[in-house]
Write a protein that holds these residues in place. Structure first.
Motif, PDB file in Angstrom:
ATOM      1  N   PRO A  92     -24.053 -29.087   2.719  1.00 21.31           N
ATOM      2  CA  PRO A  92     -23.639 -28.538   1.420  1.00 21.31           C
ATOM      3  C   PRO A  92     -24.743 -28.646   0.379  1.00 21.31           C
ATOM      4  O   PRO A  92     -24.852 -27.820  -0.526  1.00 21.31           O
ATOM      5  CB  PRO A  92     -22.433 -29.408   1.042  1.00 21.31           C
ATOM      6  CG  PRO A  92     -21.912 -29.940   2.338  1.00 21.31           C
ATOM      7  CD  PRO A  92     -23.120 -30.139   3.192  1.00 21.31           C
ATOM      8  N   CYS A  93     -25.556 -29.681   0.490  1.00 29.62           N
ATOM      9  CA  CYS A  93     -26.683 -29.899  -0.413  1.00 29.62           C
ATOM     10  C   CYS A  93     -27.733 -30.691   0.356  1.00 29.62           C
ATOM     11  O   CYS A  93     -27.382 -31.659   1.038  1.00 29.62           O
ATOM     12  CB  CYS A  93     -26.219 -30.684  -1.645  1.00 29.62           C
ATOM     13  SG  CYS A  93     -27.518 -31.147  -2.792  1.00 29.62           S
ATOM     14  N   PRO A  94     -29.001 -30.279   0.379  1.00 33.99           N
ATOM     15  CA  PRO A  94     -29.604 -29.161  -0.343  1.00 33.99           C
ATOM     16  C   PRO A  94     -29.469 -27.851   0.424  1.00 33.99           C
ATOM     17  O   PRO A  94     -28.861 -27.815   1.494  1.00 33.99           O
ATOM     18  CB  PRO A  94     -31.070 -29.590  -0.429  1.00 33.99           C
ATOM     19  CG  PRO A  94     -31.292 -30.293   0.885  1.00 33.99           C
ATOM     20  CD  PRO A  94     -30.006 -31.064   1.131  1.00 33.99           C
ATOM     21  N   GLY A  95     -30.075 -26.801  -0.126  1.00 33.84           N
ATOM     22  CA  GLY A  95     -30.121 -25.525   0.557  1.00 33.84           C
ATOM     23  C   GLY A  95     -30.914 -25.623   1.850  1.00 33.84           C
ATOM     24  O   GLY A  95     -31.726 -26.534   2.050  1.00 33.84           O
ATOM     25  N   THR A  96     -30.701 -24.670   2.741  1.00 34.57           N
ATOM     26  CA  THR A  96     -31.341 -24.684   4.062  1.00 34.57           C
ATOM     27  C   THR A  96     -32.693 -23.988   4.055  1.00 34.57           C
ATOM     28  O   THR A  96     -33.551 -24.292   4.897  1.00 34.57           O
ATOM     29  CB  THR A  96     -30.402 -24.043   5.096  1.00 34.57           C
ATOM     30  OG1 THR A  96     -29.155 -24.761   5.090  1.00 34.57           O
ATOM     31  CG2 THR A  96     -30.966 -24.080   6.496  1.00 34.57           C
TER      32      THR A  96
END
Length: 351
Positions: A92-96
Motif C-alpha cells: 500500500p505504501c510506497p508506490g511500486t
C-alpha cells in the motif's frame, strides 16, 4: 511543429503458470463452455507464491527498453521517467514504480504509480505524454501491470474465470506530432458515483477509520457484472468516438482498435457501436484473460508479433475501468521490432 510523445519501444510479459478453464472446472462449479460463452476466455496466467506486480513490471519494462534499443532510438539509461499503472501494488505504501526503476538500473529517475484500474495504462500514457510535451522529461517508460489473482475470492467462479496476471510496457520519447508513433491526443473521463461497481471494499482509509467489523469477503475484488457491461460499452464507445473526431479520422479510417480486454462480448459491442468489423478489433483475452492495466500493451505486443498490427496503420486505444474511469488515445503505428519471445503465451487455441 507541435511536440508529442512518440512510441519507440514495446514489451510484454506474463508469468509462465497457466490456469485453463478445465483447471477451474475441477475446483469450482463451472465448465469450459460456461466460461468461453460468457467471456471468450480459455486460459489465463497467474503468478506463483512469492512473486509480485513489480516482478512482471520489471520483465515487461526490460523488454520494452530492449525494443527501443533495437529500433535505434533509445538507450536504457536515457529514460528519465517511469510511470506504472497498477491497482495491485507490491505494498500500500510506497508506490511500486520506484522499485521497478531501481531494479531496471535506471538510477534516480522520477517514478510513480497511477491507479485507474483497467483504464490505468491510458491514464499513464496521458500523464507521461504531458510531461514529455512540457519538457519535464525526455524519455519515459510507461508500464501497465497487475496481479489480480492476489485479490480474487478463490471461491468466486465469475472473477476467477475472468482475470489473469500480466504486464506490458512502452517507451516514449519526445518528438513531433507528424511522426509515426506519436500519440495524437487523449480523451479521459470518470464518474465517481459508480465507485461501488468495481471495488475492493476493505483495506483503505475509510474502512480503517471505522469501528465496523470487516468481513473476509470485503478484502476481495467484486464487480457488478451487468452494470459494468453497460457502462463499459457506453463509455468506451463514446470516448473512442470523441477521440476519432478530435484527431480528424473517420470510423472507416481506423485500421485497428486495441481496447481493454475485459470480455469478448464487450469488445464486439464496442466495435458494433463504432461501426467496425470484428477483424478491426484486436482480441487477446482468450489466452490471458483480463489483465487489467496490462491488457492494452499486452494486446499490442501480441498483435505485432502475429502480424495483425503493421506500420502505418491507424490505431485507436481505449479503456474502461473502476472509478469509474475511461479514456482513449490514437496513433499511426510505427515500425517496431520486439525481442523474441515477448511473452510465454501461445497463439489462439483450437476450440
Amino acid at each position: 511543429m507541435s511536440r508529442a510523445a512518440v512510441v519507440c519501444g514495446l514489451g510484454a510479459w506474463v508469468p509462465p503458470t497457466v490456469v485453463t478453464n478445465h483447471d477451474l472446472a475441477e475446483r469450482l462449479d463451472t465448465t469450459d463452455e460456461w466460461i468461453r460463452t460468457r467471456t471468450g476466455i480459455a486460459r489465463r496466467h497467474v503468478i506463483e507464491r512469492g512473486q509480485a506486480t513489480s516482478d512482471l513490471a520489471v520483465e515487461a519494462g526490460r523488454r520494452a527498453l530492449a525494443s527501443a534499443s533495437d529500433n535505434g532510438t533509445d538507450d536504457d539509461h536515457e529514460v528519465d521517467l517511469v510511470v506504472l499503472a497498477t491497482s495491485t501494488p507490491d505494498r500500500p505504501c510506497p508506490g511500486t514504480a520506484p522499485t521497478v526503476a531501481a531494479r531496471l538500473g535506471l538510477g534516480a529517475v522520477a517514478a510513480f504509480d497511477v491507479q485507474a484500474v483497467c483504464t490505468g495504462f491510458v491514464y499513464a500514457l496521458a500523464t507521461a505524454a504531458a510531461m514529455l510535451s512540457a519538457g519535464t522529461a525526455r524519455r519515459a517508460l510507461v508500464i501497465g501491470a497487475d496481479t489480480f489473482s492476489t485479490i480474487l475470492d478463490p471461491e468466486d467462479r465469475t472473477t476467477r474465470a475472468i482475470f489473469g496476471d500480466g504486464a506490458g510496457a512502452v517507451v516514449l520519447r519526445s518528438g513531433q506530432a507528424h511522426e509515426p508513433g506519436a500519440l495524437l491526443g487523449f480523451d479521459l473521463g470518470s464518474d465517481g458515483t459508480g465507485e461501488d461497481l468495481i471495488t475492493v471494499r476493505a483495506g483503505g482509509s475509510r474502512q480503517r477509520s471505522t469501528a465496523e467489523q470487516v468481513h473476509a469477503a470485503d478484502h476481495f475484488f467484486t464487480m457488478a457484472g451487468r452494470a459494468v457491461f453497460t457502462q463499459a460499452v457506453l463509455n468506451m464507445s463514446k470516448s473512442a468516438q470523441t477521440l476519432i473526431d478530435r484527431v480528424g479520422w473517420s470510423e472507416s479510417g481506423v485500421d485497428r482498435v486495441v481496447a481493454h480486454q475485459a470480455n469478448v462480448r464487450i469488445l464486439r459491442a464496442v466495435g458494433e457501436q463504432l461501426g467496425l468489423a470484428d477483424e478491426q478489433m484486436v482480441i487477446h483475452l482468450d489466452r490471458v484473460g483480463n489483465t487489467v492495466a496490462g491488457s492494452i500493451p499486452l494486446a499490442l505486443a501480441d498483435a505485432v508479433t502475429a502480424g495483425d498490427l503493421r506500420p502505418g496503420q491507424r490505431v485507436l486505444l481505449t479503456g474502461f475501468g473502476g472509478g469509474l474511469t475511461w479514456g482513449s488515445t490514437a496513433l499511426i503505428w510505427p515500425d517496431l521490432t520486439l525481442p523474441a519471445p515477448h511473452a510465454p503465451t501461445l497463439r489462439k487455441e483450437q476450440a
